[in-house]
Design an enzyme around this catalytic site. Structure first.
Site, PDB file in Angstrom:
ATOM      1  N   LYS A   1      45.222  48.244  39.733  1.00 52.21           N
ATOM      2  CA  LYS A   1      45.569  48.493  38.680  1.00 52.21           C
ATOM      3  C   LYS A   1      45.699  47.235  37.898  1.00 52.21           C
ATOM      4  CE  LYS A   1      45.195  51.594  39.789  1.00 52.21           C
ATOM      5  NZ  LYS A   1      44.840  52.620  40.944  1.00 52.21           N
TER       6      LYS A   1
ATOM      7  N   GLY B   1      29.753  55.568  47.588  1.00 52.66           N
ATOM      8  CA  GLY B   1      30.548  56.224  47.234  1.00 52.66           C
ATOM      9  C   GLY B   1      31.323  56.225  45.627  1.00 52.66           C
ATOM     10  N   ALA B   2      30.885  57.287  45.070  1.00 49.39           N
ATOM     11  CA  ALA B   2      31.404  57.526  43.716  1.00 49.39           C
ATOM     12  C   ALA B   2      32.840  58.477  43.771  1.00 49.39           C
ATOM     13  CB  ALA B   2      30.528  58.078  42.643  1.00 49.39           C
TER      14      ALA B   2
ATOM     15  N   VAL C   1      33.909  55.179  50.854  1.00 55.16           N
ATOM     16  CA  VAL C   1      33.744  56.619  51.326  1.00 55.16           C
ATOM     17  C   VAL C   1      34.732  57.299  51.952  1.00 55.16           C
ATOM     18  CG1 VAL C   1      31.028  56.059  51.728  1.00 55.16           C
ATOM     19  CG2 VAL C   1      32.861  55.580  53.706  1.00 55.16           C
ATOM     20  N   GLY C   2      35.926  56.729  51.523  1.00 54.85           N
ATOM     21  CA  GLY C   2      37.230  57.441  52.252  1.00 54.85           C
ATOM     22  C   GLY C   2      38.024  56.518  53.097  1.00 54.85           C
TER      23      GLY C   2
ATOM     24  N   ASP D   1      49.861  58.632  54.605  1.00 55.20           N
ATOM     25  CA  ASP D   1      48.423  58.785  54.840  1.00 55.20           C
ATOM     26  C   ASP D   1      48.206  59.078  56.114  1.00 55.20           C
ATOM     27  OD1 ASP D   1      48.065  58.130  52.125  1.00 55.20           O
ATOM     28  OD2 ASP D   1      46.561  56.339  52.604  1.00 55.20           O
TER      29      ASP D   1
ATOM     30  N   HIS E   1      55.012  64.046  16.580  1.00 59.51           N
ATOM     31  CA  HIS E   1      53.634  63.901  15.877  1.00 59.51           C
ATOM     32  C   HIS E   1      53.912  62.387  15.333  1.00 59.51           C
ATOM     33  CE1 HIS E   1      50.191  64.367  13.438  1.00 59.51           C
ATOM     34  NE2 HIS E   1      50.934  63.901  12.323  1.00 59.51           N
TER      35      HIS E   1
HETATM   36  P1  FAD Z   1      50.210  52.314  53.942  1.00 52.82           P
HETATM   37  O1  FAD Z   1      50.531  51.937  52.592  1.00 52.82           O
HETATM   38  O2  FAD Z   1      48.774  52.370  54.222  1.00 52.82           O
HETATM   39  O3  FAD Z   1      51.136  51.534  54.738  1.00 52.82           O
HETATM   40  C1  FAD Z   1      50.998  51.765  56.143  1.00 52.82           C
HETATM   41  C2  FAD Z   1      51.698  50.195  56.731  1.00 52.82           C
HETATM   42  O4  FAD Z   1      51.818  50.263  58.015  1.00 52.82           O
HETATM   43  C3  FAD Z   1      50.767  48.898  56.502  1.00 52.82           C
HETATM   44  O5  FAD Z   1      51.799  47.994  56.014  1.00 52.82           O
HETATM   45  C4  FAD Z   1      50.201  48.977  57.826  1.00 52.82           C
HETATM   46  O6  FAD Z   1      50.061  47.433  58.109  1.00 52.82           O
HETATM   47  C5  FAD Z   1      51.200  49.124  58.822  1.00 52.82           C
HETATM   48  N1  FAD Z   1      51.091  49.462  59.985  1.00 52.82           N
HETATM   49  C6  FAD Z   1      50.039  50.466  60.508  1.00 52.82           C
HETATM   50  N2  FAD Z   1      50.243  50.395  61.616  1.00 52.82           N
HETATM   51  C7  FAD Z   1      51.433  49.637  62.246  1.00 52.82           C
HETATM   52  C8  FAD Z   1      51.793  49.720  63.404  1.00 52.82           C
HETATM   53  N3  FAD Z   1      51.376  50.293  64.808  1.00 52.82           N
HETATM   54  N4  FAD Z   1      52.936  48.771  63.805  1.00 52.82           N
HETATM   55  C9  FAD Z   1      53.453  48.225  62.444  1.00 52.82           C
HETATM   56  N5  FAD Z   1      52.924  48.535  61.251  1.00 52.82           N
HETATM   57  C10 FAD Z   1      51.812  49.224  61.131  1.00 52.82           C
HETATM   58  N6  FAD Z   1      47.573  55.924  45.420  1.00 52.82           N
HETATM   59  C11 FAD Z   1      47.982  56.171  44.462  1.00 52.82           C
HETATM   60  O7  FAD Z   1      48.894  56.990  44.615  1.00 52.82           O
HETATM   61  N7  FAD Z   1      47.920  55.809  43.410  1.00 52.82           N
HETATM   62  C12 FAD Z   1      46.700  54.767  43.094  1.00 52.82           C
HETATM   63  O8  FAD Z   1      46.454  54.440  42.048  1.00 52.82           O
HETATM   64  C13 FAD Z   1      46.153  54.388  44.476  1.00 52.82           C
HETATM   65  N8  FAD Z   1      45.052  53.333  44.390  1.00 52.82           N
HETATM   66  C14 FAD Z   1      44.804  52.813  45.340  1.00 52.82           C
HETATM   67  C15 FAD Z   1      43.761  51.984  45.392  1.00 52.82           C
HETATM   68  C16 FAD Z   1      43.292  51.317  46.457  1.00 52.82           C
HETATM   69  C17 FAD Z   1      42.091  50.215  46.300  1.00 52.82           C
HETATM   70  C18 FAD Z   1      43.542  51.895  47.624  1.00 52.82           C
HETATM   71  C19 FAD Z   1      42.756  51.250  49.044  1.00 52.82           C
HETATM   72  C20 FAD Z   1      44.402  52.883  47.943  1.00 52.82           C
HETATM   73  C21 FAD Z   1      45.001  53.399  46.713  1.00 52.82           C
HETATM   74  N9  FAD Z   1      45.918  54.446  46.791  1.00 52.82           N
HETATM   75  C22 FAD Z   1      46.492  55.055  45.823  1.00 52.82           C
HETATM   76  C23 FAD Z   1      46.393  55.258  48.042  1.00 52.82           C
HETATM   77  C24 FAD Z   1      47.621  54.500  48.688  1.00 52.82           C
HETATM   78  O9  FAD Z   1      47.561  53.168  48.502  1.00 52.82           O
HETATM   79  C25 FAD Z   1      47.966  55.289  49.809  1.00 52.82           C
HETATM   80  O10 FAD Z   1      48.137  56.349  49.627  1.00 52.82           O
HETATM   81  C26 FAD Z   1      49.640  54.683  50.225  1.00 52.82           C
HETATM   82  O11 FAD Z   1      49.373  53.190  50.225  1.00 52.82           O
HETATM   83  C27 FAD Z   1      49.930  55.273  51.672  1.00 52.82           C
HETATM   84  O12 FAD Z   1      50.968  54.850  51.737  1.00 52.82           O
HETATM   85  P2  FAD Z   1      51.543  55.050  53.436  1.00 52.82           P
HETATM   86  O13 FAD Z   1      53.038  54.363  53.187  1.00 52.82           O
HETATM   87  O14 FAD Z   1      51.398  56.077  53.987  1.00 52.82           O
HETATM   88  O15 FAD Z   1      50.590  53.892  54.200  1.00 52.82           O
HETATM   89  P1  NAD Z   2      37.298  59.399  47.969  1.00 57.59           P
HETATM   90  O1  NAD Z   2      37.500  60.442  49.033  1.00 57.59           O
HETATM   91  O2  NAD Z   2      37.885  59.363  46.647  1.00 57.59           O
HETATM   92  O3  NAD Z   2      35.811  59.126  47.531  1.00 57.59           O
HETATM   93  C1  NAD Z   2      34.648  58.868  48.711  1.00 57.59           C
HETATM   94  C2  NAD Z   2      33.388  59.010  48.170  1.00 57.59           C
HETATM   95  O4  NAD Z   2      32.564  58.772  49.013  1.00 57.59           O
HETATM   96  C3  NAD Z   2      33.301  60.904  48.000  1.00 57.59           C
HETATM   97  O5  NAD Z   2      32.710  61.045  46.675  1.00 57.59           O
HETATM   98  C4  NAD Z   2      32.244  61.186  49.040  1.00 57.59           C
HETATM   99  O6  NAD Z   2      31.388  62.177  48.676  1.00 57.59           O
HETATM  100  C5  NAD Z   2      31.679  59.821  49.114  1.00 57.59           C
HETATM  101  N1  NAD Z   2      30.837  59.711  50.538  1.00 57.59           N
HETATM  102  C6  NAD Z   2      31.351  59.837  51.502  1.00 57.59           C
HETATM  103  N2  NAD Z   2      30.428  59.290  52.460  1.00 57.59           N
HETATM  104  C7  NAD Z   2      29.458  58.822  51.915  1.00 57.59           C
HETATM  105  C8  NAD Z   2      28.270  58.250  52.316  1.00 57.59           C
HETATM  106  N3  NAD Z   2      27.913  58.014  53.603  1.00 57.59           N
HETATM  107  N4  NAD Z   2      27.272  57.639  51.323  1.00 57.59           N
HETATM  108  C9  NAD Z   2      27.448  58.026  50.023  1.00 57.59           C
HETATM  109  N5  NAD Z   2      28.816  58.688  49.664  1.00 57.59           N
HETATM  110  C10 NAD Z   2      29.536  58.870  50.443  1.00 57.59           C
HETATM  111  O7  NAD Z   2      37.701  57.997  48.732  1.00 57.59           O
HETATM  112  P2  NAD Z   2      37.885  56.498  48.386  1.00 57.59           P
HETATM  113  O8  NAD Z   2      37.476  56.336  46.991  1.00 57.59           O
HETATM  114  O9  NAD Z   2      37.514  55.765  49.383  1.00 57.59           O
HETATM  115  O10 NAD Z   2      39.362  56.465  48.373  1.00 57.59           O
HETATM  116  C11 NAD Z   2      40.190  56.712  49.326  1.00 57.59           C
HETATM  117  C12 NAD Z   2      41.296  57.270  49.007  1.00 57.59           C
HETATM  118  O11 NAD Z   2      42.469  56.645  48.640  1.00 57.59           O
HETATM  119  C13 NAD Z   2      41.412  58.434  47.873  1.00 57.59           C
HETATM  120  O12 NAD Z   2      40.832  59.734  48.612  1.00 57.59           O
HETATM  121  C14 NAD Z   2      42.526  58.567  47.565  1.00 57.59           C
HETATM  122  O13 NAD Z   2      43.359  59.172  48.248  1.00 57.59           O
HETATM  123  C15 NAD Z   2      43.262  57.165  47.550  1.00 57.59           C
HETATM  124  N6  NAD Z   2      43.012  56.283  46.259  1.00 57.59           N
HETATM  125  C16 NAD Z   2      43.783  56.773  45.399  1.00 57.59           C
HETATM  126  C17 NAD Z   2      43.697  56.118  44.112  1.00 57.59           C
HETATM  127  C18 NAD Z   2      44.351  56.774  42.971  1.00 57.59           C
HETATM  128  O14 NAD Z   2      45.500  57.614  42.948  1.00 57.59           O
HETATM  129  N7  NAD Z   2      44.133  56.465  41.534  1.00 57.59           N
HETATM  130  C19 NAD Z   2      42.733  54.852  43.705  1.00 57.59           C
HETATM  131  C20 NAD Z   2      42.171  54.632  45.029  1.00 57.59           C
HETATM  132  C21 NAD Z   2      42.270  55.291  46.332  1.00 57.59           C
END
Ligand code: FAD
Ligand code: NAD
Length: 473
Positions: free
Chosen positions: A58, A188-189, A276-277, A318, A450
């Protein structure tokens, strides 16, 4: 360090750190183990969300939006800016500072709540024991009354595009790019692809997104998705659907080979992001003797209360089923803390909002029209375009729409879908309405100030009964 706790949390992302704080608020003695280390090697709290997810993405989205505004939009307001230049390293270091401030804030909260932060790896043993291996030093065994697994997720990799974090990047490295790539490819879009693609597109990259599915943003209401796709393409994002990436070759550039309905294709890019997820982080999480149940995709199996199959062991965020969203994990963390403390914790999985922070922003809660059709639920729908609101016009952003789906007989709101300015903020009204089981009539009879963007929500609610004022119904 003590070796016995009421609660040990493994993972300090938004699920784990929130669980730890809530447990401490409820008087429990808590340790939180986390192994994350920043690029400079320092441990940091906050997990993916704060360090390499929600917050840094962000921060870059916001910076790139400012740049885009100065270059493309301010002149229309009568503001002429000359000599605009881009300093990407400064943009990255601003992002790093935002992250450092917030992760430092969690550290302070841990101190204030007397939560012990254990820096290293946690592994679940039998009998609610946890093996803690610090970054430096020997492993030790800790005992807990309850264990909360909150280890989050990591990017999925695909054989056709092996990540090296130099040319072919995960989202982690995509947040560190220090100069604008001329051509950027994204596999991945989805959410990450669109957000990161938007950042670099605004900063001047030619961005191509290769998406496997034929449908754009399949989980999103397709009326909103189609509308958003048109906007993204106008901005210059090249979104190609139905693509199967078969191979990548690295030379001076990355050559990406893929197949679509027209046959074999190839693009050359300077950087390639694989988005891609994500998959659950369960590697090395439990000892072989522990029979922790996971599902076929590797998620820790839990019930609606986030209890695993092992008594006293919970899992949140997650690493378990449901959307991979920070706020979903945090709610689960709070619920589990309250259940452990003997209170009635609860998460309403029907009202978890989603937001994609593109331009327009896309936000939704509840069911899509396609889901309602599939389930045979009778529904009625009301829509309203931002173009007909004074506020969006004044902001020079008259694009997108609000769509409300309500039950045909009871009028209860079943889903709200917004593509447009500040959809991320507007969706909260819909979440609150749905949380209180509101009808579209309730929203229609609620006074909206408004001129605000929220008038589009009001008018969409009126439009469910074909009585919107500022459109022909
Ligand atoms: P995580 O945030 O992944 O935290 C897990 C922690 O556990 C990590 O610090 C890891 O190092 C630690 N860990 C793992 N295994 C072990 C172990 N065995 N021992 C000790 N530590 C360990 N979500 C939104 O809601 N809004 C968004 O705008 C958004 N944007 C995103 C943008 C990107 C680029 C990405 C990648 C994700 C985004 N997400 C967003 C998704 C969001 O980041 C996750 O859903 C969220 O962080 C999950 O929280 P969590 O606490 O389950 O796990
Ligand atoms: P995503 O599931 O949103 O998108 C992955 C895309 O990749 C899908 O459209 C899927 O059809 C496509 N895909 C899968 N395999 C493919 C392949 N082999 N070739 C081409 N396309 C392929 O996953 P992401 O964008 O990687 O994000 C992961 C997760 O992180 C999200 O599902 C979301 O939960 C979280 N996230 C959330 C936010 C937010 O809340 N604003 C921002 C970033 C990430």
């Amino acid at each position: 360090m003590a070796n016995s706790y009421d609660v040990i949390v493994i993972g300090a992302g938004p699920a784990g750190y929130v669980a730890a704080i809530r447990c401490a608020q409820l008087g429990l003695n808590v340790a939180c183990i986390d192994e994350f280390r920043r690029k400079d090697g320092e441990p940091a709290l906050g997990g993916t969300c704060l360090n390499v997810g929600c917050i840094p993405s962000k921060a870059l989205l916001d910076s790139s939006e400012q740049y885009h505004k100065v270059n493309e939009e301010l002149a229309g307001h009568g503001i002429n800016v000359k000599g605009v230049s881009l300093d990407v390293p400064q943009m990255i270091s601003r992002k790093d500072k935002v992250v450092a401030d917030l992760t430092g804030g969690i550290r302070q909260l841990f101190k204030a709540n007397k939560i012990e932060w254990l820096q290293g790896h946690g592994k679940l043993l039998t009998e609610r024991r946890v093996e803690f291996t610090p970054h430096k030093g020997k492993a030790q065994t800790l005992q807990a009354q309850n264990v909360i697994l909150a280890t989050g997720s990591k990017p999925i990799d695909i054989g056709a595009a092996p990540v090296d974090e130099e040319r072919i990047l995960t989202s982690d490295a995509a947040l560190e790019i220090s100069e604008v790539p001329k051509r950027l490819g994204v596999i991945g879009a989805g959410v990450i692809g669109l957000e990161m693609g938007s950042v670099w597109n605004r900063l001047g990259s030619k961005v191509v997104l290769l998406e496997a599915q034929d449908e754009f943003l399949a989980p999103v209401d397709q009326q909103v998705a189609r509308d958003a796709k048109r906007q993204f393409e106008k901005q210059g994002l090249d979104i190609r659907l139905g693509c199967r990436v078969t191979e990548t070759r690295k030379g001076k550039t990355v050559s990406v080979h893929y197949e679509d309905k027209d046959g074999k294709q190839n693009i050359q890019v300077d950087k390639l992001i694989v988005a891609v997820g994500r998959r659950p982080n369960t590697e090395g999480l439990s000892h072989d003797d522990v029979e922790l149940l996971t599902d076929e995709r590797g998620f820790v199996h839990v019930n609606d209360h986030c209890e695993t199959n092992i008594p006293g062991v919970y899992a949140v965020g997650d690493v378990v089923r449901g959307p991979m969203l920070a706020h979903k994990g945090s709610e689960e963390g709070m619920m589990v803390a309250e259940l452990i403390a003997g209170q009635p914790g609860h998460v309403n999985y029907e009202t978890i909002p989603w937001v994609i922070y593109t331009h327009p922003e896309i936000a939704w809660v509840g069911k899509t029209e396609a889901q309602l059709k599939k389930a045979g639920t009778p529904y009625k729908s009301g829509t309203f375009g931002f173009a007909a609101t004074g506020r969006a016009r004044a902001m020079d952003y008259p694009v997108g729409m609000v769509k409300i789906l309500a039950h045909a007989e009871t009028d209860r709101i079943l889903g709200v879908h917004i593509g447009g300015p500040q959809a991320s903020e507007l969706i909260t009204e819909a979440v609150v309405a749905m949380e209180f089981s509101a009808s579209s009539e309730d929203l229609a009879r609620t006074i909206h100030a408004h001129p605000t963007l929220s008038e589009a929500v009001h008018e969409a609610a009126l439009s469910v009964d074909k009585r919107a004022i500022h459109k022909a119904n």
